[in-house]
Design a protein around this motif. Structure first.
Motif, mmCIF file in Angstrom:
data_model
loop_
_atom_site.group_PDB
_atom_site.id
_atom_site.type_symbol
_atom_site.label_atom_id
_atom_site.label_comp_id
_atom_site.label_asym_id
_atom_site.label_seq_id
_atom_site.Cartn_x
_atom_site.Cartn_y
_atom_site.Cartn_z
ATOM 1 N N VAL A 1 0.839 -1.195 0.000
ATOM 2 C CA VAL A 1 0.000 0.000 0.000
ATOM 3 C C VAL A 1 0.873 1.244 0.000
ATOM 4 O O VAL A 1 0.665 2.194 -0.774
ATOM 5 N N LEU A 2 1.893 1.224 0.869
ATOM 6 C CA LEU A 2 2.794 2.376 0.955
ATOM 7 C C LEU A 2 3.504 2.619 -0.375
ATOM 8 O O LEU A 2 3.610 3.757 -0.855
ATOM 9 N N ALA A 3 3.990 1.531 -0.980
ATOM 10 C CA ALA A 3 4.695 1.679 -2.256
ATOM 11 C C ALA A 3 3.773 2.244 -3.324
ATOM 12 O O ALA A 3 4.178 3.087 -4.129
ATOM 13 N N ALA A 4 2.521 1.779 -3.308
ATOM 14 C CA ALA A 4 1.575 2.290 -4.300
ATOM 15 C C ALA A 4 1.349 3.789 -4.094
ATOM 16 O O ALA A 4 1.379 4.576 -5.047
ATOM 17 N N ALA A 5 1.168 4.192 -2.835
ATOM 18 C CA ALA A 5 0.937 5.604 -2.560
ATOM 19 C C ALA A 5 2.158 6.435 -2.946
ATOM 20 O O ALA A 5 2.041 7.484 -3.604
ATOM 21 N N ALA A 6 3.350 5.968 -2.555
ATOM 22 C CA ALA A 6 4.557 6.731 -2.853
ATOM 23 C C ALA A 6 4.781 6.825 -4.356
ATOM 24 O O ALA A 6 5.137 7.884 -4.881
ATOM 25 N N THR A 7 4.562 5.707 -5.050
ATOM 26 C CA THR A 7 4.765 5.719 -6.501
ATOM 27 C C THR A 7 3.817 6.706 -7.170
ATOM 28 O O THR A 7 4.236 7.520 -8.011
ATOM 29 N N ALA A 8 2.549 6.646 -6.757
ATOM 30 C CA ALA A 8 1.579 7.565 -7.363
ATOM 31 C C ALA A 8 1.972 9.008 -7.077
ATOM 32 O O ALA A 8 1.955 9.864 -7.972
ATOM 33 N N ALA A 9 2.351 9.288 -5.835
ATOM 34 C CA ALA A 9 2.671 10.664 -5.464
ATOM 35 C C ALA A 9 3.893 11.166 -6.229
ATOM 36 O O ALA A 9 3.894 12.275 -6.777
ATOM 37 N N VAL A 10 4.943 10.336 -6.288
ATOM 38 C CA VAL A 10 6.174 10.797 -6.935
ATOM 39 C C VAL A 10 5.977 10.956 -8.441
ATOM 40 O O VAL A 10 6.413 11.948 -9.038
ATOM 41 N N LEU A 11 5.284 9.991 -9.058
ATOM 42 C CA LEU A 11 5.070 10.120 -10.501
ATOM 43 C C LEU A 11 4.228 11.356 -10.800
ATOM 44 O O LEU A 11 4.482 12.071 -11.772
ATOM 45 N N ALA A 12 3.244 11.646 -9.930
ATOM 46 C CA ALA A 12 2.428 12.841 -10.142
ATOM 47 C C ALA A 12 3.275 14.102 -10.028
ATOM 48 O O ALA A 12 3.169 15.020 -10.850
ATOM 49 N N LEU A 13 4.150 14.127 -9.015
ATOM 50 C CA LEU A 13 5.030 15.290 -8.858
ATOM 51 C C LEU A 13 5.943 15.458 -10.062
ATOM 52 O O LEU A 13 6.127 16.567 -10.579
ATOM 53 N N LEU A 14 6.534 14.356 -10.507
ATOM 54 C CA LEU A 14 7.450 14.433 -11.650
ATOM 55 C C LEU A 14 6.713 14.918 -12.892
ATOM 56 O O LEU A 14 7.248 15.672 -13.704
ATOM 57 N N TRP A 15 5.472 14.475 -13.034
ATOM 58 C CA TRP A 15 4.705 14.911 -14.196
ATOM 59 C C TRP A 15 4.356 16.404 -14.074
ATOM 60 O O TRP A 15 4.510 17.167 -15.022
ATOM 61 N N TRP A 16 3.929 16.798 -12.894
ATOM 62 C CA TRP A 16 3.504 18.189 -12.694
ATOM 63 C C TRP A 16 4.642 19.159 -13.009
ATOM 64 O O TRP A 16 4.454 20.179 -13.639
#
Lengths: 301, 291
Positions: free
Chosen positions: A157-172
């Motif tokens: 769960v943590l990895a999924a949340a971190a991955t989503a957050a970081v990929l979103a930041l990198l995209w933004w």
């Protein structure tokens, strides 16, 4: 095929082996996306410094756990390690920002010191915990090189949340990040905050290392942050393909590494690194073969 | 180009600009290192100004102040009447860094690199405006790199790469081009072509061009007027006015400056006040267009 048995067999096996597989694939996506700017900005060694700081962080977390009585496992430990890594990342950013800074010296010192502190604290904490009948902390070896058994559903769960957050930041921030990576010294003149971009990349690097280290270990987490990007840059000089290839290499490498780990009963960290290294070597060979065979291109005038 | 002296608002107006860095060495008895002193200079719209100065003369500091990246400790700078910070927000200045600063082996195409000029600060869902898109294409055609638009920057020659960086600066819609050491590593033929390129940009866009360099040949070829910088402005003259005497003064002063900067604060550039070089006190008699 043990892999199939683990993933499709008895419920206890599935409960044990699916979380590391999920975490592996998630951190593969996360780390390989990050590996492109890391390689382009020559920050592999910075990543190495941050991940070794994580080892010191584990030691400190275990010691703190003994002192204040909180669980030395789980979220408390992870929180301390995360703080430690982010602090190390920002410390490195701050050091390398100073005029005439020798970044590699600073990293080398931080790296060695946190390994030393981490090792002693982990050993001491483990002895105390054994003596007082507490469940023992993860072994030094499993912190360094990773362990499938370290990884539970909570980690997924943590990895999924971190991955989503970081990929979103990198995209933004993809365009300022790209400008900064391409031409750091000119970026402020174009309204791109270079210091903020460096800090952002270092913080997400620290987060990626924290979620990767449970599976792959602190020593080898950085391999995931370097090899996919390095392999992709051997194969193409186009932006979107670089990211696509890096993610493909990362996911395939982690999958192959996990299969290797299940089949041979090896630790996951080294298995993943071996698989990724083989893929990098193949990419390197393909690129040198291609450039040797290529007709002499239009010479730069 | 019309005679620049008749225009009302100067492209860049430096009035008594001064800047000092805090002394970097801990334990030294406070104080600061003067980088710029009393710079007064008026750059007219459409002018090609060269700022000539050896290393350590304050060129980088002056550029950073002009770009709004360093505060102006003394005096004031106006860019078409705006403060440097406003000018940066309104993208009035297009900055062209030294070629060696940018990463050559980078996986982007020429068009992507040029787009970063207007797009670099965009985040999230923001998109390039149609105007910016048009300017990206126009800048590439103006610089003769439109047919290279899809080529990776790693496959460009040095000159093509530099044109890409100039196109990136023009693509923001800049009215002033500020070029930092543009001809480092370019041969003599290349330098001449480069000067012609700048002239044609000025003629076609009316853009004001400021070239900052330590290289005399670059400055002489690419400027209508030359300002000699060595912590303070020594003179501003037409390129033909760069006599050995003037140059000796600028570069000699700097030799002292380079070695003296850290500890020679005690006699703060006293030789700058040589009465023979007081042009900067009556700056408004701009000598436009050489020839």
């Amino acid at each position: 095929m043990r892999t199939l048995e683990y993933l499709l067999g008895a419920p206890e096996l599935r409960a044990t082996f699916w979380p590391p597989v999920l975490v592996g694939l998630l951190v593969a996506a996360l780390c390989s996306a990050l590996s492109v700017p890391v390689v382009l900005k020559r920050m592999a060694f910075v990543g190495q410094g941050v991940s070794h700081a994580a080892f010191g962080g584990v030691g400190v977390a275990l010691a703190l756990g003994l002192i204040i009585g909180a669980a030395a496992h789980g979220t408390g430990l992870l929180a301390v390690v995360t703080l430690f890594c982010v602090a190390a990342a920002l410390g490195i950013a701050w050091l390398s920002d100073r005029p005439g800074a020798r970044t590699d010296t600073a990293i080398g010192i931080v790296l060695a010191a946190s390994m030393a502190v981490g090792f002693l604290l982990i050993r001491a904490a483990a002895a105390r915990m054994r003596a007082s009948g507490l469940p023992p902390p993860p072994s030094v070896e499993s912190i360094l090189f990773g362990s499938v058994l370290n990884v539970g559903p909570g980690d997924a769960v943590l990895a999924a949340a971190a991955t989503a957050a970081v990929l979103a930041l990198l995209w933004w921030y993809r365009r300022p990040m790209l400008f900064w990576a391409f031409d750091e010294s000119a970026s402020p003149a174009f309204g791109v905050p270079s210091r903020a971009m460096r800090s952002l990349l270092l913080i997400v690097l620290a987060l990626a290392i924290v979620v990767t280290m449970r599976l792959a270990g602190v020593v080898l987490a950085t391999a995931l942050l370097v090899l996919p990007g390095a392999a992709a840059l051997e194969l193409t000089d186009r932006l979107r393909p670089v990211y696509a290839i890096a993610m493909a290499v990362g996911v395939l490498g982690v999958a192959a590494g996990l299969v290797l780990s299940f089949e041979m009963n090896w630790q996951p960290g080294p298995s993943i690194v071996l698989a990724l290294t083989a893929m990098f070597a193949a990419a390197r060979a393909a690129s040198s073969l291609r450039s040797r065979r290529a007709h002499p291109q239009e010479k730069p005038a | 180009m019309s005679d620049p002296a008749t225009n009302a608002t100067p492209a860049i107006d430096y009035v008594g600009v001064g800047f000092a860095y805090p002394r970097p060495v801990a334990g030294a008895n406070g104080g600061s290192v003067e980088a710029l002193r009393d710079i007064t200079l008026r750059v007219e719209p459409g002018e090609r100004l060269g700022i000539l100065g050896p290393n350590g003369a304050g060129k980088t500091t002056l550029m950073r102040i002009t770009l709004g990246l360093l505060p102006c400790q003394r005096g004031a700078v106006r860019i078409f009447g705006r403060t440097p910070e406003q000018a940066r927000r309104e993208r009035l200045i297009g900055y062209v860094p030294q070629r060696s600063d940018a990463e050559l082996a980078f996986p982007i195409s020429v068009r992507q690199a040029v787009e970063l000029g207007p797009a670099g600060r965009l985040t999230g869902f923001a998109r390039l405006s149609p105007d910016d898109r048009r300017r990206v294409e126009e800048s590439m055609s103006l610089l003769g790199i439109a047919d290279l638009a899809d080529r990776p920057v790693g496959k460009l020659s040095g000159g093509q790469f530099q044109r890409t960086l100039i196109a990136r600066a023009l693509a923001v819609g800049a009215r002033v081009l500020l070029l930092d050491e543009p001809t480092v590593g370019i041969d003599v033929t290349g330098q001449r072509r480069f000067a012609e390129l700048l002239t044609s940009l000025r003629d076609r866009l009316g853009v004001t061009i400021v070239v900052v360099s330590h290289d005399l040949r670059t400055i002489a070829a690419a400027s209508d007027r030359v300002a000699c910088l060595s912590r303070t402005l020594h003179s501003h003259v037409a390129p033909e006015g760069l006599t050995p005497a003037v140059l000796a003064e600028v570069f000699r002063h700097d030799v002292e400056g380079v070695f003296g900067e850290v500890h020679v604060d005690a006699h703060p550039a006293a030789d700058c006040d040589d009465p023979a070089h007081h042009h900067h006190h009556h700056h408004d008699h701009a000598k436009g267009g050489g020839a």
